[in-house]
Design an enzyme around this catalytic site. Structure first.
Site, PDB file in Angstrom:
ATOM      1  N   LYS A 131     -21.276  15.404 -76.892  1.00  0.00           N
ATOM      2  CA  LYS A 131     -20.149  14.895 -77.294  1.00  0.00           C
ATOM      3  C   LYS A 131     -20.085  13.357 -77.198  1.00  0.00           C
ATOM      4  O   LYS A 131     -20.676  12.955 -76.168  1.00  0.00           O
ATOM      5  CB  LYS A 131     -19.117  15.507 -76.312  1.00  0.00           C
ATOM      6  CG  LYS A 131     -17.650  15.539 -76.854  1.00  0.00           C
ATOM      7  CD  LYS A 131     -16.463  16.051 -76.128  1.00  0.00           C
ATOM      8  CE  LYS A 131     -15.238  15.945 -76.711  1.00  0.00           C
ATOM      9  NZ  LYS A 131     -14.344  16.935 -75.549  1.00  0.00           N
ATOM     10  N   GLU A 175      -5.224  30.892 -71.937  1.00  0.00           N
ATOM     11  CA  GLU A 175      -3.760  30.913 -71.113  1.00  0.00           C
ATOM     12  C   GLU A 175      -3.356  32.164 -70.869  1.00  0.00           C
ATOM     13  O   GLU A 175      -2.492  32.255 -69.737  1.00  0.00           O
ATOM     14  CB  GLU A 175      -3.050  30.431 -72.327  1.00  0.00           C
ATOM     15  CG  GLU A 175      -3.361  28.922 -72.638  1.00  0.00           C
ATOM     16  CD  GLU A 175      -4.313  28.729 -73.782  1.00  0.00           C
ATOM     17  OE1 GLU A 175      -4.686  27.692 -74.048  1.00  0.00           O
ATOM     18  OE2 GLU A 175      -4.973  29.701 -73.888  1.00  0.00           O
ATOM     19  N   ARG A 187       0.434  31.301 -76.337  1.00  0.00           N
ATOM     20  CA  ARG A 187      -0.730  32.318 -76.531  1.00  0.00           C
ATOM     21  C   ARG A 187      -0.541  33.447 -75.532  1.00  0.00           C
ATOM     22  O   ARG A 187      -1.208  34.348 -75.428  1.00  0.00           O
ATOM     23  CB  ARG A 187      -1.980  31.533 -76.496  1.00  0.00           C
ATOM     24  CG  ARG A 187      -2.329  30.525 -77.493  1.00  0.00           C
ATOM     25  CD  ARG A 187      -3.237  29.452 -77.125  1.00  0.00           C
ATOM     26  NE  ARG A 187      -4.425  29.990 -76.625  1.00  0.00           N
ATOM     27  CZ  ARG A 187      -5.717  30.177 -77.579  1.00  0.00           C
ATOM     28  NH1 ARG A 187      -5.651  29.746 -78.748  1.00  0.00           N
ATOM     29  NH2 ARG A 187      -6.730  30.502 -76.796  1.00  0.00           N
TER      30      ARG A 187
END
Length: 639
Positions: A283, A370, A398
């Site tokens: 990243k 979640e 969610r």
């Protein structure tokens, strides 16, 4: 400056490029990304990490016919640049410009708007099934998913189904050791172990045979296969989770070597059944500050690079609601050892790093899971703890079923602090928190609140933790204001009357309270006397105060930064209906029944009248309407 990239009108233009030209193209894409973040906040480190992977994918497949989905599509920028959107790229994340996520309206190469993590494998399996049933078996189906999104429960549901179907599906695991923050959990540890066996490519003889016959310009992959002895050893455990699910596991391979990526992608195109290709990327790759600090550079503020030193551009110094919530959570955790906090890979987004560092044993980051976070919190609450679930409004939805079954149905004292409630500006419709009032207030036992200003955030959290029922607190992604008035203590289901007015009443639920107050002052200077109520609670709603205002005021305007359907204004109308009060003079301001596009937050709020001027204008119109109905021009004289 971008000699090659500026000539790419579609991925087909990559076909004639040499490996050296593809490497130059990668450098040009990174230059465009660096130029972008000098002008505005944007997803940065994640996009730097997939440049070579994007090039290799479009060089290998024909996605004008083949299928491609990027999971959690914030790393879509290189893909957009390679699919004919170079000339428009400077408009990304601005009103009327390109979306910061995939968008089928923009291009045939974007199949879905993907702003939430985890659904790519399921959706791609559906595409694979649909194509097969309709005779398009020669289409390739590719889902790219990051290691941060991979632990989402729906991913394993999809892997299980794909393996059982023996579907011709390619899942590319983009492993950069990061979500937004560093990953957590057993799956992350498993990927780390796989990465420690860099010579495992899958020991099935057909894989080795095919790979040896794939032509490649540049570095030969046979160097990798020279380590077959090590590959067999690694194969005793490397990738076995996926093999047992029915996938051919291949990798890990270097995700920044275009020629190597191309060779492996050409090979997996020919393999039958589901395949998981493990690609290791970095990243922030190619820009040293971003690679060194990928958390900060995930979505950095606009900055300039001064000879390698990152200098953020100046922004407003007012404290955001997120900061007030973070500080209030920390204070409550200092008061009681029973208070815990849970988040779902949003530690950086909700600015909870100081809380995590101060209370490491009572801070739980469960990753992008979640549903698990809410059920986890329910278990903690059952033992007598006081858990706070700190998740964005749009992501918390969610976990709808767990809010219902594990929390509300059990009447457990879990507190939900919902960041990003309302419009989230440049992120657009996938991230607007427009629906939490509706999906929270329908559950029995749930207390639903919203602070009207900065000072109420801490008061409301402390109040919520004192309740023996579940409670939800919403607040937007914006700087918080303080409304000056004589403050009244928080009391369950009681609104706060800031002022009364003979000509009408504004009832505000949430952070538009300061705008509503300014609208009251503006209207007063025009001779229109309008009162203001800070609702504080959507459930239980203060029927005495609010229904009374509807009954006794010439008009009422409700204000909320939420979908009008099922929102606070709807709760007001329901209360009036229950009490038999005529609500025909109620005008609701909020988010209409449409998906709001990305763009500047204040501009978007102005479009739906959720600003000082918009609230004042609505009051004038309601005053004119009610006075006309009664044949009275006095209320609007001089306006």
């Amino acid at each position: 400056m971008h000699k090659i990239l500026s000539q790419i009108e579609s991925p087909a233009d990559l076909n004639g490029l040499s490996n050296e030209q593809l490497e130059q193209l990668a450098a040009e894409i990174r230059d465009v990304l660096c130029s972008l973040v000098a002008t505005r906040t944007a997803h940065f480190a994640s996009n730097l990490g997939v440049v070579e992977l994007s090039i290799a994918l479009h060089r290998t497949f024909d996605f004008s016919r083949d299928r491609l989905i990027w999971d959690t599509g914030h790393q879509i920028y290189p893909h957009k640049l390679l699919t004919g959107r170079y000339d428009e790229f400077g408009t990304i994340r601005t009103a009327g410009g390109l979306m910061g996520y995939p968008n089928p309206v923009e291009s045939e190469y974007d199949l879905f708007v993907t702003g939430h993590a985890g659904s790519s494998v399921s959706t791609m399996l559906g595409l694979r099934s649909g194509d097969d049933l309709q005779g398009d078996k020669d289409r390739h189906a590719v889902a790219v998913i990051g290691d941060g999104a991979f632990p989402s429960g729906i991913v394993f549901e999809a892997l299980n189904n794909a393996g059982g179907m023996n579907a011709n599906l390619l899942v590319i695991l983009n492993d950069n050791k990061m979500s937004i923050c560093p990953r957590v959990g057993g799956v992350a540890d498993y990927f780390d172990r796989l990465r420690m066996n860099p010579f495992y490519t899958g020991v099935k003889s057909e894989v080795l045979k095919i790979l040896n016959h794939v032509p490649l310009l540049g570095d030969p992959a046979e160097r990798l296969l020279a380590q077959c002895k090590e590959a067999v050893k690694a194969g005793l455990h490397g990738g076995m989770l996926f093999e047992e699910l029915g996938f051919s596991y291949i990798g890990p391979i270097d995700g920044h070597n275009i020629s190597l990526l191309r060779k492996y992608l050409e090979m997996v195109k020919t393999l039958p059944g589901p395949v998981l290709l493990h690609v290791v990327t970095e990243k922030g790759h190619g820009y040293q500050p971003a690679a060194a600090d990928p958390v900060f550079f995930h979505t950095p503020p606009a900055f300039i690079d001064d000879n390698g030193t990152v200098v953020p551009k100046k922004s407003g110094g007012a404290k955001a609601y997120t900061n007030y919530a973070r500080d209030a959570i920390a204070e409550e955790m200092r008061k009681s050892e029973k208070v815990t906090v849970l988040t779902a890979a949003m530690c950086q987004g909700t600015k909870m790093e100081p809380v995590r560092d101060e209370f490491p044993h009572r801070f739980f980051d469960v990753g992008i899971c979640e549903s698990h976070a809410v059920a986890f919190a329910a278990g903690q609450a059952k033992t007598g703890l006081r858990p706070i679930v700190n998740i964005y409004s749009t992501f918390l939805q969610r976990s709808f079923d767990q809010i219902f079954q594990e929390v509300a149905l059990q009447d457990l004292p879990v507190v939900f602090t919902m960041d990003r409630a309302g419009l989230t500006a440049a992120d657009g419709p996938t991230h607007h928190g427009s629906y939490d009032i509706g999906y929270m207030r329908l559950f029995p036992n749930m207390i639903v609140m919203a602070p009207g200003d900065a000072e109420e955030v801490g008061e409301m959290l402390a109040f919520a933790l004192e309740q023996n029922h579940p409670a939800a607190i919403r607040y937007p992604k914006t700087n918080a204001e303080t409304v000056q008035r004589k403050r009244t203590p928080m009391e369950l289901g009681k609104a706060e009357v800031l002022s009364t007015g003979a000509d009408g009443t504004i009832i505000c639920y949430g952070a538009q309270l300061a705008d509503a107050q300014r609208a009251v002052e503006q209207l007063k200077s025009e001779g229109l006397h309008v009162g203001l109520i800070n609702a504080r609670f959507c459930k239980p709603i203060d029927r005495q105060t609010i229904v009374g205002a509807v009954k006794n005021s010439p008009f009422v305007v409700t204000v909320e930064e939420n979908a009008l359907m099922t929102g606070f204004g709807s709760a007001v109308l329901e209360a009036c209906a229950d009490e038999g009060v005529d609500a025909s003079r109620v005008k609701r301001l909020g988010i209409p029944d449409t998906f709001i596009d990305h763009g500047d937050r204040e501009e978007r709020l102005a479009e739906i009248f959720l600003t000082t001027d918009g609230i004042a204008l609505t009051c004038r119109e309601m005053a004119a309407k009610t006075s006309a109905l009664h044949g009275d021009d006095s209320l609007t004289a001089g306006l």
